[in-house]
Enzyme design. Structure first.
Site, short mmCIF file in Angstrom:
data_model
loop_
_atom_site.label_atom_id
_atom_site.label_comp_id
_atom_site.label_asym_id
_atom_site.label_seq_id
_atom_site.Cartn_x
_atom_site.Cartn_y
_atom_site.Cartn_z
N THR A 38 -1.56 5.63 1.92
CA THR A 38 -2.80 4.85 1.82
C THR A 38 -3.01 4.05 3.10
O THR A 38 -2.06 3.47 3.64
CB THR A 38 -2.76 3.91 0.61
N LEU A 71 0.86 -1.17 0.00
CA LEU A 71 0.00 0.00 0.00
C LEU A 71 0.91 1.22 0.00
O LEU A 71 1.95 1.23 0.67
CB LEU A 71 -0.91 0.03 1.23
N ASP A 72 0.51 2.26 -0.74
CA ASP A 72 1.31 3.48 -0.76
C ASP A 72 1.48 4.01 0.67
O ASP A 72 0.65 3.75 1.55
CB ASP A 72 0.64 4.55 -1.61
N LYS A 73 2.51 4.79 0.86
CA LYS A 73 2.81 5.33 2.19
C LYS A 73 1.62 6.10 2.75
O LYS A 73 1.34 6.03 3.95
CB LYS A 73 4.05 6.23 2.11
N HIS A 100 0.61 2.61 -8.01
CA HIS A 100 -0.31 3.75 -7.88
C HIS A 100 -1.53 3.61 -8.80
O HIS A 100 -2.09 4.61 -9.27
CB HIS A 100 0.40 5.06 -8.23
#
Length: 241
Positions: free
Chosen positions: A107, A103-105, A188
């Site tokens: 998110t 998961l993105d930082k 992303h």
């Protein structure tokens, strides 16, 4: 059959050296009798182990459900910032767990951590088509034409080819809310697909992976072990697809 020191060290609570000392002190019982040696072998599926009177439950693999907060990297280590492993207690950190996907930082939401490489690989493989569902809040008014664009698949201006995905509009207005369902996990991807429709993401949270949904009782940053039923649910999802 496995050595006692390996079984107990596998819980993450003790090192093999600590197990040896516990056994020498008579604090480890196997099927009600003091273990004669830390090198003694037992069937992990049937042996009843206790340490200082407390039952010890052996797991072949460990699976953790984490409600990931903003600001943590989905990685096992990073020299510049905090990782999701920093949210776990020392006994789990010893087990060499790793995130199942990323998961993105910035998110939040459902992130699984495990030491079961084979099952983790299958969960992430496009071959098994395990859906990932995200809740998103975007800037702009979502419309049915956006849903159709997701359903048909998209090639974004930077060349990213995205497979057909689901877009369910929850609210529509100056800011909109939606659920996005992916069967792949490109870099992303949710953000890039929505941005390509002119609706940049303001907030993003993963809420489900396959048939497994994020436990609503877990507050941001909290975690728990998966139940056996949840593990069977994940494996069943891979078998059904």
């Amino acid at each position: 059959m496995q050595r006692l020191d390996k079984l107990l060290a596998g819980t993450g609570k003790w090192s093999r050296r600590e197990v040896k000392l516990l056994v020498k002190q008579g604090r480890v019982l196997a099927d009600g009798a003091p273990a004669p040696s830390s090198e003694e072998k037992y069937d992990p599926e049937t042996v009843m182990l206790t340490v200082d009177g407390e039952n010890v439950f052996w797991r072949k693999h460990t699976w953790v459900m984490l409600n990931k907060p903003d600001g943590y990297l989905s990685a096992t280590e990073d020299g510049k910032g905090k990782t999701v492993l920093d949210l776990l207690p020392p006994d789990l950190q010893k087990l060499e767990l790793f995130p199942v996907g990323r998961l993105d930082k910035d998110t939040e939401g459902l992130l699984l951590l495990t030491d079961d490489g084979q099952t983790a690989h299958r969960l992430l493989s496009p071959k098994y088509h395990v859906d990932k569902v995200y809740y998103a809040r975007v800037d702009g008014c979502l419309e049915e034409v956006d849903c159709r664009a997701f359903e048909m698949g998209m090639t974004i201006g930077d060349g990213l080819v995205c497979r057909p995905a689901g877009l369910k509009i929850l609210t529509a207005g100056a800011q909109s809310e939606c659920l996005v369902t992916l069967r792949e996990g490109k870099f992303h991807q949710v953000k890039r697909m929505l941005a390509a429709r002119g609706k940049p993401v303001i907030y993003l949270k993963r809420v489900a992976m396959g048939k497994l949904t994020l436990d609503e009782k877990l507050r941001i940053g909290e975690f728990r072990l998966l139940t056996e039923n949840e593990l069977n649910m994940l494996r069943g999802n891979m078998e059904d697809t």
